[in-house]
Enzyme design. Structure first.
Site, PDB file in Angstrom:
ATOM      1  N   GLY B  42       0.794  -1.314  -0.061  1.00  0.00           N
ATOM      2  CA  GLY B  42       0.189  -0.171   0.117  1.00  0.00           C
ATOM      3  C   GLY B  42       0.860   1.360  -0.245  1.00  0.00           C
ATOM      4  O   GLY B  42       1.935   1.218   0.484  1.00  0.00           O
ATOM      5  N   HIS B  43       0.256   2.212  -0.365  1.00  0.00           N
ATOM      6  CA  HIS B  43       1.104   3.521  -0.568  1.00  0.00           C
ATOM      7  C   HIS B  43       1.306   3.897   1.036  1.00  0.00           C
ATOM      8  O   HIS B  43       0.413   3.654   1.915  1.00  0.00           O
ATOM      9  CB  HIS B  43       0.311   4.742  -1.252  1.00  0.00           C
ATOM     10  CG  HIS B  43       1.172   5.607  -2.059  1.00  0.00           C
ATOM     11  ND1 HIS B  43       1.243   7.030  -1.496  1.00  0.00           N
ATOM     12  CD2 HIS B  43       2.272   5.544  -2.699  1.00  0.00           C
ATOM     13  CE1 HIS B  43       2.048   7.536  -2.032  1.00  0.00           C
ATOM     14  NE2 HIS B  43       2.797   6.714  -2.738  1.00  0.00           N
ATOM     15  N   ASN B  44       2.109   5.134   1.203  1.00  0.00           N
ATOM     16  CA  ASN B  44       1.926   5.712   2.429  1.00  0.00           C
ATOM     17  C   ASN B  44       0.846   6.479   2.998  1.00  0.00           C
ATOM     18  O   ASN B  44       0.002   6.743   1.871  1.00  0.00           O
ATOM     19  CB  ASN B  44       2.773   7.119   2.387  1.00  0.00           C
ATOM     20  CG  ASN B  44       4.352   6.793   2.051  1.00  0.00           C
ATOM     21  OD1 ASN B  44       4.722   5.724   2.196  1.00  0.00           O
ATOM     22  ND2 ASN B  44       5.068   7.758   1.665  1.00  0.00           N
ATOM     23  N   GLY B  45       0.381   6.085   4.236  1.00  0.00           N
ATOM     24  CA  GLY B  45      -0.959   6.537   4.766  1.00  0.00           C
ATOM     25  C   GLY B  45      -2.092   5.383   4.303  1.00  0.00           C
ATOM     26  O   GLY B  45      -3.210   5.785   4.588  1.00  0.00           O
ATOM     27  N   SER B  46      -1.635   4.359   3.829  1.00  0.00           N
ATOM     28  CA  SER B  46      -2.709   3.337   3.346  1.00  0.00           C
ATOM     29  C   SER B  46      -3.250   2.441   4.609  1.00  0.00           C
ATOM     30  O   SER B  46      -4.112   1.597   4.691  1.00  0.00           O
ATOM     31  CB  SER B  46      -2.343   2.647   2.294  1.00  0.00           C
ATOM     32  OG  SER B  46      -1.000   1.648   2.904  1.00  0.00           O
ATOM     33  N   GLY B  47      -2.416   2.729   5.732  1.00  0.00           N
ATOM     34  CA  GLY B  47      -2.868   1.987   6.821  1.00  0.00           C
ATOM     35  C   GLY B  47      -1.874   0.673   7.264  1.00  0.00           C
ATOM     36  O   GLY B  47      -2.082  -0.112   8.161  1.00  0.00           O
ATOM     37  N   LYS B  48      -0.867   0.399   6.233  1.00  0.00           N
ATOM     38  CA  LYS B  48      -0.262  -0.958   6.588  1.00  0.00           C
ATOM     39  C   LYS B  48       0.914  -0.996   7.772  1.00  0.00           C
ATOM     40  O   LYS B  48       0.924  -1.811   8.462  1.00  0.00           O
ATOM     41  CB  LYS B  48       0.588  -1.062   5.245  1.00  0.00           C
ATOM     42  CG  LYS B  48       1.538  -0.272   4.861  1.00  0.00           C
ATOM     43  CD  LYS B  48       2.143  -0.180   3.374  1.00  0.00           C
ATOM     44  CE  LYS B  48       3.568   0.165   2.992  1.00  0.00           C
ATOM     45  NZ  LYS B  48       3.560   1.575   3.177  1.00  0.00           N
ATOM     46  N   GLU B 168       8.559  -2.593   6.303  1.00  0.00           N
ATOM     47  CA  GLU B 168       9.331  -1.861   5.430  1.00  0.00           C
ATOM     48  C   GLU B 168      11.025  -1.892   5.663  1.00  0.00           C
ATOM     49  O   GLU B 168      11.679  -0.974   5.533  1.00  0.00           O
ATOM     50  CB  GLU B 168       8.945  -0.386   5.643  1.00  0.00           C
ATOM     51  CG  GLU B 168       7.651   0.158   5.449  1.00  0.00           C
ATOM     52  CD  GLU B 168       7.446   0.738   4.075  1.00  0.00           C
ATOM     53  OE1 GLU B 168       8.342   0.608   3.285  1.00  0.00           O
ATOM     54  OE2 GLU B 168       6.354   1.197   3.892  1.00  0.00           O
TER      55      GLU B 168
END
Lengths: 265, 281
Positions: B42-48, B168
């Site tokens: 998911g992109h930044n801020g997607s909650g991952k 990450e």
């Protein structure tokens, strides 16, 4: 300048002194520092100086390297020596240079105080030169353990110290990076008045602090997730072992103090 | 296969000053089986990353249940569960606690009160698994980013975990370091059947997973094998993810009228297809 400084530097080696347990070295230096104040005549000061030279010899640290590294301290010692010579006016007159008169007592005092100073600095330097900072931390933690009863947070202090030591190179690198980044943007910290230079350091410190706090937070999370819950129920990976070497050095210490006590006037 | 982790209708929102509440995780359900390699992309801020924090109990969900090793994660069993999973974070420097490699690997063992002899054994064993045995006494500032991350993996392995989470873990590394780390984890998984959850925005890395969860705005957008997920390439690109190079090339070739068969996940597959394509005509 900084490369020559030997304060807090550790020179790896495998001499008798290097192999000593940090606890025995710490205890030794602690009692030695107190014992130095027993000395008050030629015999005792001579003994102290001879003993220190002996320790330097077995630590296999070159005397030249040691004295070169302690240059700033040596200047201070010479200064105190001169002060004593000039301002103590007791005993017989030795040299009369019209403006400066050197008396016997002044010369004696000057030499004694200089030896005391020198011996203290040399011994503590040998401790830090032959013991890695992390070993010193381990030794301190172990020696201070009895004080846990008086609510002294020994484990926490030791952990704080070891983490600080571990992050020194990391933060140095970071400072270097920030410095270069600010230089690239035209910041100038090497010229101008003192006031200007101090002002120029601020753009260096602010990002450094911000990042240090961020690091601290991430480190705390990493430690927590890896199960850190304080010193309770924790085992230790770094083990300290008290060997026959350490007992020998303790015996030597007792003998030295005994001799100083007998010889002092 | 045994279930190792499950989230049931989990929601979480960070406290904010104003009344507007944005859910970082919004009613997510998923389940991970023993021995799987899962990629959460998911992109930044997607909650991952919030998801990772919920799994390791740094945050507790406002709604729903997080089950790890078939137990609901609560304040009581938190430390027990943490001692059975390992996590590797993004920044290699900020998770290196010990003053040397071996001290750092031993850190979690010390915390869990493992006896000294056992610690020595496990430190050597786990450093061997990540091929860092010769770096036993190295200090962190003499290691590369990839090496530090391998030490972090060794630190996690020393606890003999059932689950390894990589939050990450490769995103701050150079390509070489990234490959090192991924190869080590791949080997580990093949040899020991370790369950791996890798949270990443790098779709190349996600290709290696058995299953991919695609996150967007706190919700799971898609679930499936890499093949299934990458079929919807445009959708992934629309939420800000970069498609793997081989996939992008094959898609562009197709758009320009070249007929290619099948899907190409890796560069090798694509090259093979291209140089043999004339034989079939």
């Amino acid at each position: 300048m900084l490369e020559k400084m030997i304060f807090g530097r550790y020179i790896p080696g495998d001499s008798f002194i290097h192999k000593l347990d940090p606890r025995s070295k710490l205890l030794f230096v602690l009692f030695f520092v107190v014992a130095v104040f027993l000395a008050n005549n030629v015999a005792t000061y001579g003994l102290l100086l001879a003993f220190t030279l002996f320790v330097i010899f077995i630590s296999r640290i070159r005397l030249y390297f040691l004295l070169n590294g302690l240059k700033p301290i040596l200047i201070l010692i010479i200064f105190t020596f001169l002060m004593h010579i000039i301002f103590t006016k007791e005993g017989t007159l030795l040299v009369d240079l019209k403006i400066i008169k050197i008396y016997e007592e002044g010369l004696r005092q000057g030499i004694f105080i200089s030896i005391r100073f020198l011996v203290l600095v040399l011994m503590t330097s040998i401790l830090t030169l032959t013991t890695s900072p992390i070993s010193i931390t381990d030794g301190m933690e172990d020696l201070l353990n009895p004080f846990k009863r008086f609510k002294l947070p020994v484990h926490e202090l030791a952990l704080m110290m070891s983490i600080s030591l571990r992050f020194i190179p990391t933060l140095m690198d970071e400072t270097d990076k920030i410095l270069k980044a600010q230089l690239a943007r035209g910041s100038d910290i090497s010229t101008g008045s003192i006031k200007q230079r101090i002002r120029a350091v601020i753009p260096l410190l602010v990002p450094l602090f911000v990042s240090a706090f961020k690091r601290a937070e991430e480190l705390a999370i990493a430690m927590e997730v890896r199960g850190y819950r304080g010193g309770e129920g924790r085992t230790r990976y770094r083990q300290l072992t008290w060997g026959s070497r350490d007992t020998i050095s303790m015996v030597l210490l007792v003998m030295l103090i005994g001799a100083l006590y007998l010889l002092k006037g | 296969m045994k279930e190792i982790l499950s989230l049931e209708q989990v929601s979480y929102s960070y406290p904010t000053d104003d009344d507007e509440v944005v859910k970082a995780i919004d009613g997510v359900s998923l389940s991970v089986k023993d021995g799987e390699w899962i990629a959460i992309v998911g992109h930044n801020g997607s909650g991952k990353s919030t998801m990772a924090k919920l799994i390791i109990g740094l945050l507790f969900p406002q709604d729903g249940v997080v089950n790890v090793f078939n137990e609901q994660l609560t304040n009581e069993n938190l430390w027990d569960i943490r001692s059975r999973l390992g996590i590797v974070f993004q920044n290699p420097d900020n998770q290196f606690v010990g003053s040397t490699v071996q001290d750092d690997v031993a850190f979690a063992l010390e915390n869990n009160g493992i006896p000294f002899e056992e610690m020595v054994k496990r430190v050597h064993e786990s450093l061997k698994q990540v091929k860092m045995s010769e770096f036993l006494d190295h200090e962190p500032h003499h290691l590369s980013g990839g090496q530090k991350q391998r030490v972090a993996i060794a630190g996690a392995l020393a606890l003999r975990p059932n689950l390894l989470i990589m939050d990450e873990a490769t995103s701050m590394l150079d390509p070489q370091g990234r490959d090192e780390v991924i190869r080590i984890v791949q080997e580990l998984k093949q040899r020991t059947g370790l369950t791996v959850i890798s949270i990443t925005h790098d779709l190349e890395e996600a290709l290696l997973a058995d299953r991919i969860f695609v996150m967007n705005k706190g919700k799971i957008l898609q679930t499936g094998t890499p093949d299934e997920v990458f079929k919807h390439g445009e959708q992934l690109e629309s939420i800000g993810l970069d498609m793997p190079f081989a996939l992008r090339v094959s898609e562009l070739l197709r758009k320009n009228g070249l007929s290619l068969e099948g899907e190409h996940m890796t560069e090798e597959e694509l090259v093979n297809e291209l140089w043999t394509s004339h034989f079939k005509m």
